[in-house]
Design an enzyme around this catalytic site. Structure first.
Site, mmCIF file in Angstrom:
data_model
loop_
_atom_site.group_PDB
_atom_site.id
_atom_site.type_symbol
_atom_site.label_atom_id
_atom_site.label_comp_id
_atom_site.label_asym_id
_atom_site.label_seq_id
_atom_site.Cartn_x
_atom_site.Cartn_y
_atom_site.Cartn_z
ATOM 1 N N SER A 64 -14.057 -2.712 -15.278
ATOM 2 C CA SER A 64 -14.798 -1.410 -15.179
ATOM 3 C C SER A 64 -14.461 -0.236 -14.149
ATOM 4 O O SER A 64 -13.535 -0.955 -13.129
ATOM 5 C CB SER A 64 -16.314 -1.561 -15.257
ATOM 6 O OG SER A 64 -16.561 -2.609 -14.694
ATOM 7 N N HIS A 73 -22.398 0.009 -5.141
ATOM 8 C CA HIS A 73 -23.266 0.352 -4.325
ATOM 9 C C HIS A 73 -23.100 1.775 -3.862
ATOM 10 O O HIS A 73 -22.003 2.670 -4.126
ATOM 11 C CB HIS A 73 -22.857 -0.374 -2.926
ATOM 12 C CG HIS A 73 -23.451 -1.847 -3.139
ATOM 13 N ND1 HIS A 73 -24.199 -2.490 -2.356
ATOM 14 C CD2 HIS A 73 -23.140 -2.873 -3.822
ATOM 15 C CE1 HIS A 73 -24.392 -3.861 -2.967
ATOM 16 N NE2 HIS A 73 -23.532 -4.040 -3.732
ATOM 17 N N ASN A 85 38.164 -11.729 23.008
ATOM 18 C CA ASN A 85 38.406 -13.090 23.509
ATOM 19 C C ASN A 85 37.347 -13.484 24.247
ATOM 20 O O ASN A 85 37.458 -14.510 24.866
ATOM 21 C CB ASN A 85 39.620 -12.620 24.279
ATOM 22 C CG ASN A 85 39.559 -11.837 25.466
ATOM 23 O OD1 ASN A 85 38.370 -11.357 25.530
ATOM 24 N ND2 ASN A 85 40.388 -11.842 26.328
ATOM 25 N N ASP A 91 -16.219 -3.678 -4.618
ATOM 26 C CA ASP A 91 -15.225 -4.443 -4.469
ATOM 27 C C ASP A 91 -14.282 -4.220 -5.515
ATOM 28 O O ASP A 91 -14.335 -4.309 -6.766
ATOM 29 C CB ASP A 91 -15.578 -5.996 -4.692
ATOM 30 C CG ASP A 91 -16.305 -6.626 -3.283
ATOM 31 O OD1 ASP A 91 -16.516 -5.702 -2.566
ATOM 32 O OD2 ASP A 91 -16.157 -7.840 -3.427
#
Length: 637
Positions: free
Chosen positions: A591, A503, A193, A447
């Protein structure tokens, strides 16, 4: 209070009624609606600055200003979740009518959100027009007086070009207040309520609905503490405060009543954050649509949804994503967000036909290997022709949000052939080297999409499914030694859109190069995850070894692939190299570079290992931290 009274019911007569009432309460946990209002505390700025901060951010997309008229759709991506707005009216000033989303925000977790805006005039896929990336933590603790701000939308193919602007707001809830507010909201379910008071029977019904024995045992004690005058009725606010304190000491809720997920008892604050977010999801409070992994998935039109329904296309994380799904998802380490790898659908279908079946690989054994070799050589010659230069801009457009021309050393006009662009150099400083002064820290070599494993056995369990893979087979007889047999294995997978120079990962002296002839299978996960194919041990590759002071011997394997007929090195045997030095480059195609360490030589970063055990590749860049020498760690200890 409602439903009976505020007085306690007889325990004998209430068993059956109580059981059905608990069922109804569980239903209401999914259906209850909460009216959100602005909130927060004056101390949340300090909380945001804390290293362990976790809280709830409310992000609202308000409107945008675009340069042409269309029907517009916006997506919000954070971590491994993406949400989308409704489609706007046909306009150049779309208004999304306060499309909002609550997000879990953690200082040590994802907090860079990507906002992507799509035009929706296509059937199968909508077109990305502009995007922005916002550090939500920085936005919230900024000096501005307003919660609203306007951000430039950048052209994904030219980051110097602004294609529109978007207005949004972001605010954060104080985590402590989050706990109290959630407790009040959960208690209000039985305040039928809405007078702000509860009887013991009502409180008991709610606690029993949690299905937690500890909560059932504690309910009487908690109620008595709140019922200071002993009249059997307590204030919801007082009981909420006690529940919040109890949840901090000894959690009463260990299973989310909305989604059913088992919650980590040790992570109390994030448990409360989970409950609050899930409660909003289950109640339909959140306006933006969720359930997507990437903005590209969220932006697809009805034809893609139909293909998903028919099982021609699917989105998922894990081993099936590589072997059978039509979309490859990777985790971006920089933004801590899932991204989709772009690949032509026809190529996906052809690779699945070849590499995911015995018949396809059978064709390979009957002359198709020579065909791949001839195709690669022919395509390589074309990529070195002057005519191929006209493909550069098409290539950049296709990968427009995954190639950043601003970091390329020379402008596009400089490149006379496609291959010259493919093996492009980057501007000095474009790839900072982590901990450059410390030779005991190894870095990422390319990367790429990275998978890292403590041993070859782990790689076979979570990623490589070729039946004949082994470190011995990968390195060959001239390089292999027992020291490498249980060593860590790191896979750097380069996709066509990546910077294709690799790298040096560790400082040391180059000992040798060993050429191993072989096939030119694709290095795509579709082939790597195939049980019928042994990509890494059958492909053409060059194995080199680097002798280091901190890691012992490290083997670096450059692996050719379909369309990659040429691997060129810029160092020679006997050279002393520093980590981060350029080592070589691949000509056109995808690759892979693999690093193999001697046993117990490196402690790989936990986030990389964690993603790999989920069969999820991590998107990394040259120079990012890979791991630390365990030999140096043991000396320090």
């Amino acid at each position: 209070m409602g439903l009976g009274s505020s007085k306690e019911d007889s325990p004998d007569g209430a068993k059956e009624e109580g059981s059905s009432r608990i069922s109804r309460l569980k239903q209401r946990l999914h259906l209850h609606r909460h009216h959100h209002g602005p909130s927060g505390s004056s101390s949340y700025q300090k909380l945001l600055a804390a290293d362990g901060f976790a809280g709830i951010a409310l992000l609202t997309l308000i409107r945008a200003e675009m340069k042409f008229k269309d029907k517009w759709l916006a997506c919000v991506s954070l971590g491994e979740q993406t949400f989308r707005t409704e489609i706007s009216d046909h306009t150049d000033s779309p208004v999304w009518k306060s499309q909002e989303k609550k997000l879990l925000l953690e200082k040590n977790g994802p907090h860079v959100a990507r906002i992507s805006v799509f035009e929706t005039n296509r059937l199968s896929r909508n077109n990305l027009i502009g995007y922005c990336e916002i550090d939500l933590l920085e936005f919230i603790i900024g000096d501005g007086d307003s919660d609203f701000d306007v951000f430039d939308l950048l052209d994904p193919s030219s980051l110097d070009t602004v294609v529109g602007r978007i207005c949004l707001s972001c605010s954060v809830e104080d985590p402590i207040e989050t706990e109290k507010r959630f407790a009040r909201r959960i208690l209000s379910i039985v305040d039928y309520n809405e007078d702000g008071e509860l009887s013991f029977s009502e409180f008991s019904d709610l606690i029993n609905a949690f299905g937690n024995q500890l909560a059932a045992d504690k309910k009487e004690e908690l109620f008595k503490v709140a019922d200071k005058n002993g009249d059997g009725i307590v204030c919801v606010d007082e009981l909420a405060a006690l529940l919040a304190i109890q949840q901090e000491k000894e959690p009463l809720i260990n299973c989310c009543p909305v989604c059913g997920e088992i919650l980590e008892v040790s992570d109390k604050l994030n448990t409360m954050v989970h409950l609050t977010l899930c409660f909003d999801e289950g109640t339909g409070k959140q306006v933006m649509t969720g359930g997507f992994l990437t903005d590209k998935q969220a932006s697809y039109g009805w034809m893609f949804k139909l293909s998903e329904w028919a099982h021609f296309s699917s989105y998922d994380i894990g081993i099936n994503s590589g072997s059978s799904a039509s979309h490859i998802l990777v985790f971006d380490r920089q933004t801590k967000r899932l991204v989709e790898e772009l690949i032509d659908g026809k190529i996906v279908l052809s690779m699945r036909a070849i590499y995911q079946s015995k018949i396809g690989l059978g064709l390979m054994d009957k002359g198709a290997k020579e065909l791949l070799q001839n195709i690669s050589e022919k395509h390589g010659r074309r990529m070195n022709s002057a005519e191929s230069a006209q493909d550069i801009l098409k290539f950049v457009e296709f990968f427009k949000d995954q190639i950043n021309l601003a970091e390329v050393k020379y402008p596009v006009e400089h490149f006379k052939t496609f291959n010259e662009f493919f093996i492009r150099e980057l501007k000095p400083g474009a790839r900072p080297i982590a901990c450059m002064e410390r030779d005991d820290v190894a870095i990422c070599s390319a990367d790429s999409r990275l998978m890292a494993f403590k041993s070859a056995d782990d790689s076979l369990r979570f990623w490589i499914k070729g039946q004949k893979f082994s470190i011995h087979g990968l390195l060959g007889q001239d390089v292999y030694s027992n020291a490498f047999s249980d060593g860590a294995l790191v896979i750097f997978r380069l996709a066509p859109q990546d910077y294709h120079r690799f790298h040096i990962p560790v400082s040391g002296t180059i000992e040798k190069f060993v050429n191993i002839p072989g096939s030119l299978y694709t290095v795509n996960p579709i082939a790597v995850n195939s049980k019928y194919c042994n990509v890494f041990t059958e492909n053409k590759r060059v194995v080199s070894t680097i002798s280091t002071a901190d890691f012992g011997k490290v083997a670096l394997i450059a692996i050719g692939a379909t369309m990659v007929g040429s691997i060129t090195f810029s160092k020679k045997e006997g050279d002393y190299v520093k980590k981060g030095d350029e080592f070589g480059y691949f000509s056109f195609g995808g690759s892979t570079v693999i690093c193999v360490f001697e046993k117990d030589a490196i402690e790989i970063d936990e986030d990389l290992l964690s993603n790999s055990t989920r069969s999820l590749e991590t998107l990394v860049q040259v120079g990012m931290k890979l791991g630390v020498s365990t030999r140096k760690l043991s000396e320090i200890n």
